[in-house]
Design a protein around this motif. Structure first.
Motif, PDB file in Angstrom:
ATOM      1  N   ASP A  55       0.828  -1.209   0.000  1.00 35.75           N
ATOM      2  CA  ASP A  55       0.000   0.000   0.000  1.00 35.75           C
ATOM      3  C   ASP A  55       0.860   1.255   0.000  1.00 35.75           C
ATOM      4  O   ASP A  55       1.932   1.296   0.604  1.00 35.75           O
ATOM      5  CB  ASP A  55      -0.919   0.035   1.228  1.00 35.75           C
ATOM      6  N   PHE A  56       0.372   2.284  -0.669  1.00 34.18           N
ATOM      7  CA  PHE A  56       0.999   3.612  -0.652  1.00 34.18           C
ATOM      8  C   PHE A  56      -0.076   4.567  -0.145  1.00 34.18           C
ATOM      9  O   PHE A  56      -0.964   4.966  -0.880  1.00 34.18           O
ATOM     10  CB  PHE A  56       1.453   3.999  -2.060  1.00 34.18           C
ATOM     11  N   LEU A  57       0.009   4.896   1.154  1.00 28.66           N
ATOM     12  CA  LEU A  57      -1.006   5.726   1.804  1.00 28.66           C
ATOM     13  C   LEU A  57      -0.599   7.187   1.776  1.00 28.66           C
ATOM     14  O   LEU A  57       0.490   7.552   2.232  1.00 28.66           O
ATOM     15  CB  LEU A  57      -1.196   5.273   3.257  1.00 28.66           C
ATOM     16  N   GLY A  58      -1.465   8.041   1.248  1.00 29.32           N
ATOM     17  CA  GLY A  58      -1.252   9.471   1.289  1.00 29.32           C
ATOM     18  C   GLY A  58      -2.053  10.096   2.417  1.00 29.32           C
ATOM     19  O   GLY A  58      -3.188   9.695   2.671  1.00 29.32           O
ATOM     20  N   ILE A  59      -1.461  11.046   3.127  1.00 31.58           N
ATOM     21  CA  ILE A  59      -2.169  11.773   4.179  1.00 31.58           C
ATOM     22  C   ILE A  59      -2.247  13.232   3.762  1.00 31.58           C
ATOM     23  O   ILE A  59      -1.226  13.871   3.487  1.00 31.58           O
ATOM     24  CB  ILE A  59      -1.471  11.643   5.546  1.00 31.58           C
ATOM     25  N   ILE A  60      -3.471  13.758   3.690  1.00 32.27           N
ATOM     26  CA  ILE A  60      -3.690  15.125   3.215  1.00 32.27           C
ATOM     27  C   ILE A  60      -4.412  15.942   4.277  1.00 32.27           C
ATOM     28  O   ILE A  60      -5.006  15.396   5.204  1.00 32.27           O
ATOM     29  CB  ILE A  60      -4.492  15.145   1.896  1.00 32.27           C
ATOM     30  N   ILE A 194       9.188   2.387  -5.866  1.00 35.18           N
ATOM     31  CA  ILE A 194       9.012   1.787  -4.541  1.00 35.18           C
ATOM     32  C   ILE A 194       7.640   1.132  -4.424  1.00 35.18           C
ATOM     33  O   ILE A 194       7.498   0.018  -3.914  1.00 35.18           O
ATOM     34  CB  ILE A 194       9.211   2.852  -3.442  1.00 35.18           C
ATOM     35  N   LEU A 195       6.620   1.834  -4.906  1.00 30.81           N
ATOM     36  CA  LEU A 195       5.268   1.282  -4.868  1.00 30.81           C
ATOM     37  C   LEU A 195       5.202  -0.023  -5.649  1.00 30.81           C
ATOM     38  O   LEU A 195       4.634  -1.022  -5.186  1.00 30.81           O
ATOM     39  CB  LEU A 195       4.280   2.296  -5.440  1.00 30.81           C
ATOM     40  N   ASN A 196       5.797  -0.025  -6.832  1.00 29.96           N
ATOM     41  CA  ASN A 196       5.763  -1.218  -7.678  1.00 29.96           C
ATOM     42  C   ASN A 196       6.580  -2.366  -7.090  1.00 29.96           C
ATOM     43  O   ASN A 196       6.337  -3.529  -7.409  1.00 29.96           O
ATOM     44  CB  ASN A 196       6.272  -0.876  -9.083  1.00 29.96           C
ATOM     45  N   SER A 197       7.557  -2.042  -6.237  1.00 27.77           N
ATOM     46  CA  SER A 197       8.390  -3.085  -5.636  1.00 27.77           C
ATOM     47  C   SER A 197       7.718  -3.738  -4.431  1.00 27.77           C
ATOM     48  O   SER A 197       8.199  -4.735  -3.916  1.00 27.77           O
ATOM     49  CB  SER A 197       9.742  -2.505  -5.206  1.00 27.77           C
ATOM     50  N   GLY A 198       6.626  -3.123  -3.964  1.00 27.83           N
ATOM     51  CA  GLY A 198       5.888  -3.718  -2.855  1.00 27.83           C
ATOM     52  C   GLY A 198       6.204  -3.147  -1.495  1.00 27.83           C
ATOM     53  O   GLY A 198       5.665  -3.621  -0.491  1.00 27.83           O
ATOM     54  N   VAL A 199       7.081  -2.131  -1.413  1.00 28.50           N
ATOM     55  CA  VAL A 199       7.374  -1.497  -0.124  1.00 28.50           C
ATOM     56  C   VAL A 199       6.191  -0.626   0.290  1.00 28.50           C
ATOM     57  O   VAL A 199       5.749   0.237  -0.459  1.00 28.50           O
ATOM     58  CB  VAL A 199       8.648  -0.631  -0.201  1.00 28.50           C
ATOM     59  N   LYS A 213      -1.029  10.564  -8.135  1.00 29.71           N
ATOM     60  CA  LYS A 213      -0.112   9.807  -8.978  1.00 29.71           C
ATOM     61  C   LYS A 213       0.480   8.614  -8.244  1.00 29.71           C
ATOM     62  O   LYS A 213       0.719   7.552  -8.833  1.00 29.71           O
ATOM     63  CB  LYS A 213       1.005  10.725  -9.469  1.00 29.71           C
ATOM     64  N   LEU A 214       0.705   8.750  -6.933  1.00 26.54           N
ATOM     65  CA  LEU A 214       1.472   7.750  -6.206  1.00 26.54           C
ATOM     66  C   LEU A 214       0.640   6.831  -5.322  1.00 26.54           C
ATOM     67  O   LEU A 214       1.007   5.671  -5.119  1.00 26.54           O
ATOM     68  CB  LEU A 214       2.522   8.448  -5.330  1.00 26.54           C
ATOM     69  N   CYS A 215      -0.451   7.333  -4.762  1.00 27.68           N
ATOM     70  CA  CYS A 215      -1.122   6.636  -3.651  1.00 27.68           C
ATOM     71  C   CYS A 215      -2.326   5.816  -4.102  1.00 27.68           C
ATOM     72  O   CYS A 215      -3.062   6.216  -5.005  1.00 27.68           O
ATOM     73  CB  CYS A 215      -1.554   7.648  -2.593  1.00 27.68           C
ATOM     74  N   ASN A 216      -2.538   4.695  -3.416  1.00 23.44           N
ATOM     75  CA  ASN A 216      -3.747   3.904  -3.663  1.00 23.44           C
ATOM     76  C   ASN A 216      -4.761   4.038  -2.521  1.00 23.44           C
ATOM     77  O   ASN A 216      -5.897   3.617  -2.647  1.00 23.44           O
ATOM     78  CB  ASN A 216      -3.399   2.423  -3.879  1.00 23.44           C
ATOM     79  N   LYS A 217      -4.331   4.667  -1.406  1.00 23.39           N
ATOM     80  CA  LYS A 217      -5.228   4.968  -0.296  1.00 23.39           C
ATOM     81  C   LYS A 217      -4.914   6.368   0.215  1.00 23.39           C
ATOM     82  O   LYS A 217      -3.778   6.823   0.121  1.00 23.39           O
ATOM     83  CB  LYS A 217      -5.056   3.967   0.858  1.00 23.39           C
ATOM     84  N   VAL A 218      -5.919   7.037   0.779  1.00 22.61           N
ATOM     85  CA  VAL A 218      -5.719   8.387   1.299  1.00 22.61           C
ATOM     86  C   VAL A 218      -6.435   8.543   2.632  1.00 22.61           C
ATOM     87  O   VAL A 218      -7.573   8.095   2.804  1.00 22.61           O
ATOM     88  CB  VAL A 218      -6.230   9.466   0.306  1.00 22.61           C
ATOM     89  N   LEU A 219      -5.738   9.189   3.586  1.00 22.73           N
ATOM     90  CA  LEU A 219      -6.315   9.584   4.865  1.00 22.73           C
ATOM     91  C   LEU A 219      -6.389  11.106   4.873  1.00 22.73           C
ATOM     92  O   LEU A 219      -5.378  11.781   4.696  1.00 22.73           O
ATOM     93  CB  LEU A 219      -5.437   9.090   6.020  1.00 22.73           C
ATOM     94  N   TRP A 220      -7.596  11.639   5.069  1.00 20.90           N
ATOM     95  CA  TRP A 220      -7.793  13.094   5.089  1.00 20.90           C
ATOM     96  C   TRP A 220      -8.028  13.526   6.525  1.00 20.90           C
ATOM     97  O   TRP A 220      -8.924  13.015   7.205  1.00 20.90           O
ATOM     98  CB  TRP A 220      -8.980  13.452   4.187  1.00 20.90           C
ATOM     99  N   MET A 221      -7.202  14.476   6.998  1.00 16.30           N
ATOM    100  CA  MET A 221      -7.307  14.988   8.358  1.00 16.30           C
ATOM    101  C   MET A 221      -7.577  16.487   8.341  1.00 16.30           C
ATOM    102  O   MET A 221      -7.139  17.207   7.443  1.00 16.30           O
ATOM    103  CB  MET A 221      -6.021  14.704   9.140  1.00 16.30           C
ATOM    104  N   HIS A 222      -8.309  16.947   9.359  1.00 11.63           N
ATOM    105  CA  HIS A 222      -8.627  18.373   9.478  1.00 11.63           C
ATOM    106  C   HIS A 222      -8.724  18.719  10.962  1.00 11.63           C
ATOM    107  O   HIS A 222      -9.525  18.141  11.696  1.00 11.63           O
ATOM    108  CB  HIS A 222      -9.945  18.686   8.775  1.00 11.63           C
TER     109      HIS A 222
END
Length: 247
Positions: A55-60, A194-199, A213-222
């Motif tokens: 997983d590549f998690l983005g936090i916005i 890195i994402l494609n390598s499984g890290v 472009k990079l993430c398959n999951k996103v956490l949105w905080m406010h």
């Protein structure tokens, strides 16, 4: 895929006083009179998410959302006041450019210092050294004290070390902002690799373009609270609408 990192209702509280503002003498007087007060500030409130292998998690979220505080808890720098964090693999965190570096040591020496802090052997770092220098584009600066480098150069070095020492779970806080446009493009390409390598990676950024472009999951905080967690396109669209509505 197996869950390798999970946060359950994580909350982080800071206790704030005015000791620095009032001075030691007034602090003692107020304490004796029972007038000294502390305030609680919840930087993170009831955040839950999980990531699996690859997983590549983005936090916005806007500044002050609690993103970096949450990453410090995930990386083990601070402990949650409430809730729990569990990781089944080792975490490599790139949060602040100065962490793990010594300004009086050379670039070469700092590479091995950072490697030792991350738990890698001298032999492993010897093998990784040339790749780190080449990727960071600092060939001409290896024998210079780190304090002579610009913040962008330090960012490139820190990013290169973090990405080229084969982390199991990688945490990145706005590191793609390091360096010029050319290096940012190369950084994004490395993140995709890195994402494609499984890290598994957790990535904080204000750039929705990079997140999409990079993430398959996103956490949105406010303001410390979790607004949403899920698939990238859906959460980014919700966040964009939130911003357009003037929030």
């Amino acid at each position: 895929m197996a869950v390798i990192l999970e946060a359950k209702n994580v909350s982080i509280r800071y206790v704030i006083g005015n000791y620095k503002d009032i001075g030691f003498k007034d602090y003692v007087i107020q304490k004796l009179r029972g007038e000294y007060k502390l305030q609680e500030f919840w930087a993170v409130k009831n955040v839950s998410f999980q990531i699996s292998d690859g997983d590549f998690l983005g936090i916005i979220g806007k500044n002050g959302a609690g993103k970096s505080t949450l990453l410090k808890a995930v990386s083990g720098i601070i402990r949650p006041t409430r809730g729990s964090l569990s990781a089944k693999k080792s975490v490599t965190a790139l949060l602040e450019l100065g962490v793990g570096f010594d300004g009086d040591m050379t670039v070469r020496e700092n590479i091995f210092l950072r490697g030792a802090i991350l738990g890698y052997t001298r032999a492993f770092m010897n093998a990784a050294y040339d790749g780190i220098i080449e990727f960071s584009e600092l060939q001409e600066f290896v024998d210079r004290p780190l304090k002579q480098l610009s913040s962008g150069m330090k960012g490139r070095l820190a990013f290169s070390i973090a990405c080229l020492v084969k982390p199991e779970i990688l945490i990145l806080d706005e590191v793609l902002a390091a360096g010029d446009a050319s290096f940012r493009k190369k950084s994004e390409a490395k993140m995709t690799e890195i994402l494609n390598s499984g890290v598994s990676t957790i990535f904080v950024s204000h750039s929705l373009g990079s997140i999409k472009k990079l993430c398959n999951k996103v956490l949105w905080m406010h303001k410390g609270e979790q607004m949403a967690f899920g698939e990238t396109e859906e959460i980014c669209n919700m966040y964009t609408q939130f911003i357009e509505d003037g929030n």
